[in-house]
Design a protein around this motif. Structure first.
Motif, PDB file in Angstrom:
ATOM      1  N   PRO A 199       0.829  -1.224   0.000  1.00 38.58           N
ATOM      2  CA  PRO A 199       0.000   0.000   0.000  1.00 38.58           C
ATOM      3  C   PRO A 199       0.858   1.267   0.000  1.00 38.58           C
ATOM      4  O   PRO A 199       1.868   1.347   0.695  1.00 38.58           O
ATOM      5  CB  PRO A 199      -0.812  -0.118   1.297  1.00 38.58           C
ATOM      6  CG  PRO A 199      -0.716  -1.556   1.698  1.00 38.58           C
ATOM      7  CD  PRO A 199       0.611  -2.033   1.209  1.00 38.58           C
ATOM      8  N   VAL A 200       0.435   2.249  -0.787  1.00 35.83           N
ATOM      9  CA  VAL A 200       1.125   3.535  -0.867  1.00 35.83           C
ATOM     10  C   VAL A 200       0.072   4.640  -0.928  1.00 35.83           C
ATOM     11  O   VAL A 200      -1.108   4.388  -1.163  1.00 35.83           O
ATOM     12  CB  VAL A 200       2.050   3.619  -2.102  1.00 35.83           C
ATOM     13  CG1 VAL A 200       3.160   2.605  -2.031  1.00 35.83           C
ATOM     14  CG2 VAL A 200       1.234   3.434  -3.391  1.00 35.83           C
ATOM     15  N   VAL A 201       0.528   5.869  -0.716  1.00 35.37           N
ATOM     16  CA  VAL A 201      -0.362   7.016  -0.914  1.00 35.37           C
ATOM     17  C   VAL A 201      -0.479   7.284  -2.408  1.00 35.37           C
ATOM     18  O   VAL A 201       0.354   6.841  -3.205  1.00 35.37           O
ATOM     19  CB  VAL A 201       0.166   8.264  -0.178  1.00 35.37           C
ATOM     20  CG1 VAL A 201       0.181   8.057   1.321  1.00 35.37           C
ATOM     21  CG2 VAL A 201       1.553   8.641  -0.689  1.00 35.37           C
ATOM     22  N   SER A 202      -1.488   8.007  -2.770  1.00 29.17           N
ATOM     23  CA  SER A 202      -1.683   8.321  -4.184  1.00 29.17           C
ATOM     24  C   SER A 202      -0.508   9.136  -4.717  1.00 29.17           C
ATOM     25  O   SER A 202      -0.112  10.130  -4.109  1.00 29.17           O
ATOM     26  CB  SER A 202      -2.979   9.106  -4.368  1.00 29.17           C
ATOM     27  OG  SER A 202      -3.106   9.555  -5.710  1.00 29.17           O
ATOM     28  N   PRO A 203       0.084   8.704  -5.833  1.00 27.80           N
ATOM     29  CA  PRO A 203       1.214   9.471  -6.382  1.00 27.80           C
ATOM     30  C   PRO A 203       0.784  10.768  -7.041  1.00 27.80           C
ATOM     31  O   PRO A 203       1.636  11.594  -7.370  1.00 27.80           O
ATOM     32  CB  PRO A 203       1.815   8.498  -7.408  1.00 27.80           C
ATOM     33  CG  PRO A 203       0.656   7.653  -7.824  1.00 27.80           C
ATOM     34  CD  PRO A 203      -0.222   7.510  -6.617  1.00 27.80           C
ATOM     35  N   GLY A 204      -0.512  10.963  -7.229  1.00 24.57           N
ATOM     36  CA  GLY A 204      -0.986  12.186  -7.865  1.00 24.57           C
ATOM     37  C   GLY A 204      -0.771  12.175  -9.365  1.00 24.57           C
ATOM     38  O   GLY A 204      -0.169  11.267  -9.942  1.00 24.57           O
ATOM     39  N   GLY A 205      -1.275  13.183  -9.998  1.00 25.43           N
ATOM     40  CA  GLY A 205      -1.118  13.279 -11.442  1.00 25.43           C
ATOM     41  C   GLY A 205      -2.248  12.600 -12.201  1.00 25.43           C
ATOM     42  O   GLY A 205      -3.169  12.006 -11.627  1.00 25.43           O
ATOM     43  N   ALA A 206      -2.145  12.650 -13.519  1.00 28.28           N
ATOM     44  CA  ALA A 206      -3.204  12.115 -14.371  1.00 28.28           C
ATOM     45  C   ALA A 206      -3.320  10.598 -14.291  1.00 28.28           C
ATOM     46  O   ALA A 206      -4.387  10.039 -14.523  1.00 28.28           O
ATOM     47  CB  ALA A 206      -2.947  12.536 -15.817  1.00 28.28           C
ATOM     48  N   SER A 207      -2.218   9.907 -13.963  1.00 29.30           N
ATOM     49  CA  SER A 207      -2.223   8.443 -13.925  1.00 29.30           C
ATOM     50  C   SER A 207      -2.361   7.882 -12.519  1.00 29.30           C
ATOM     51  O   SER A 207      -2.080   6.706 -12.295  1.00 29.30           O
ATOM     52  CB  SER A 207      -0.936   7.909 -14.559  1.00 29.30           C
ATOM     53  OG  SER A 207       0.204   8.386 -13.851  1.00 29.30           O
TER      54      SER A 207
END
Length: 390
Positions: A199-207
């Motif tokens: 599990p990770v935090v959302s990397p952000g961005g369009a993808s």
């Protein structure tokens, strides 16, 4: 001789009024000069006194991070292993030299000593990924812990090629195949492949949504190939959680190795989330398998169980992998690679410590892949007839 015209002469008494006024004015100018000289001398005396006080002033001692209690000295071996997941000897002799940190030339900024940086990162890996819990080691802020974890993880990840390497020597391959055969009499196995979600935090961005798996949380789909002693032989940890295991394997380096026929005669074992290939064997699906196929499936299941055993041991030793990594994507990848390197170091040094169980995120169900290509299925059938028929 007559002079025509008016001549104007300058008389200073026209301005001062009288000669006495002029004398008073001169005395006044002299008094101002005298006051200026006295003020200048007073300023010089004060500056000298101030410089003297600065040179003789007693300096208040500043907090020195290097004076913090050293866990290598203050903790017993048992306590040290419980907190950092490694013995003191392994940390000092095997792990610390990998960092290659240079001691700072001076104490400007009170830098964290290299050994305490390593211990801070090890405690982060051994906790649930909360950096605040690591601040008490050296008495620094959470921001400093974040920078230290990133720096140490990157250095350990750079050493992955030294500690994570698929076997290439014939003697080593034969040794591994013999060890796997001793498990459940499944021949020619050089490694077992499997995937798990970190599990990770959302990397952000369009993808960003690509990292959301079928359970609804963000993750990295990590693929490993392990040997019979749970040593990591290959690692792939850059694929988003929405990627299926099949796609991760198709783009992995280990597949390229087998596809180029470098390991002719040896096979990998995978579960049914992978396709059946000439060099990747998966269980036989069907409602009515033959006796030979049942024996094959039983031996396959017992041998491939080393993957699940590895994931359990890996996450219990490094609980940060069980909980959400609250870092940037690149740092999360470095942490995963660092934990893989540390796992192999622990196995090589026989430095096995009892991990802790942390409630894991809900397991991501895998989708059965297609049965694979025709050639792979034919090779598996011949393999079953040869090794599992009565």
């Amino acid at each position: 001789m007559a002079f025509h015209g008016k001549i104007r002469t300058f008389n200073m008494f026209d301005r001062l009024g009288s000669f006495l006024d002029f004398i008073d004015f001169v005395d006044y100018i002299d008094s101002i000069d005298s006051i200026d000289n006295d003020a200048y001398e007073l300023d010089n005396e004060r500056e000298s006194e101030s410089a003297h006080l600065r040179s003789t002033k007693r300096t208040v001692p500043r907090h020195d991070i290097s004076d913090a209690t050293n866990p290598l000295q203050s903790l017993t071996d048992e306590q040290f292993c419980s907190i950092f997941r490694f013995s003191k000897d392994t940390v000092v002799r095997e792990i610390f030299p990998l960092l290659n940190f240079q001691n700072p030339p001076n104490e400007r900024g009170l830098p964290v000593p290299p050994m305490l940086q390593l211990l801070t990162a090890l405690k982060f890996y051994a906790t649930c990924g909360f950096q605040e819990e690591c601040c008490d080691i050296v008495g620094v802020s959470q921001a400093t812990v974040s920078r230290v974890v990133k720096r140490v993880s990157q250095r350990l990840a750079e050493a992955s090629s030294k500690f994570i390497d698929f076997p290439t020597e014939t003697d080593k391959i034969t040794f591994i195949c013999n060890d796997f055969y001793d498990v459940a009499h499944f021949p020619d196995v050089v490694g077992c492949v499997g995937c798990t979600h970190i599990p990770v935090v959302s990397p952000g961005g369009a993808s960003a949504e690509l990292y959301r798996n079928t359970r609804g949380y963000m993750s990295i789909n990590v693929q490993v190939v392990v040997g019979p002693s749970m040593v990591i032989q290959d690692l792939s940890c850059r694929w988003p959680g929405s990627c299926q295991n099949r796609k991760v394997f198709e783009n992995s380096e280990v597949r390229a190795r087998f596809k180029s026929a470098d390991y002719r005669g040896s096979v990998l074992l995978g579960d049914n989330s992978y396709p059946q290939l000439p060099y990747l064997f998966v269980p036989v699906l069907g409602d009515s398998p033959t006796p030979a196929q049942r024996r094959y499936n039983d031996a396959h299941r017992t041998t491939h169980a080393v993957v699940e055993s590895f994931f359990t041991a890996w996450k219990q030793r490094f609980p940060c992998l069980q909980q959400k990594l609250r870092c940037k994507f690149t740092t999360s990848v470095a942490i995963i690679e660092a934990c893989a390197v540390l796992h192999n170091i622990g196995r090589a040094c026989n430095d096995n410590v009892e991990g802790i169980h942390v409630q894991d995120y809900e397991a991501v169900p895998v989708k059965n892949s297609s049965q694979g290509d025709r050639i792979g299925i034919e090779i598996r059938e011949e393999f079953i007839k040869k090794h599992f028929s009565v």
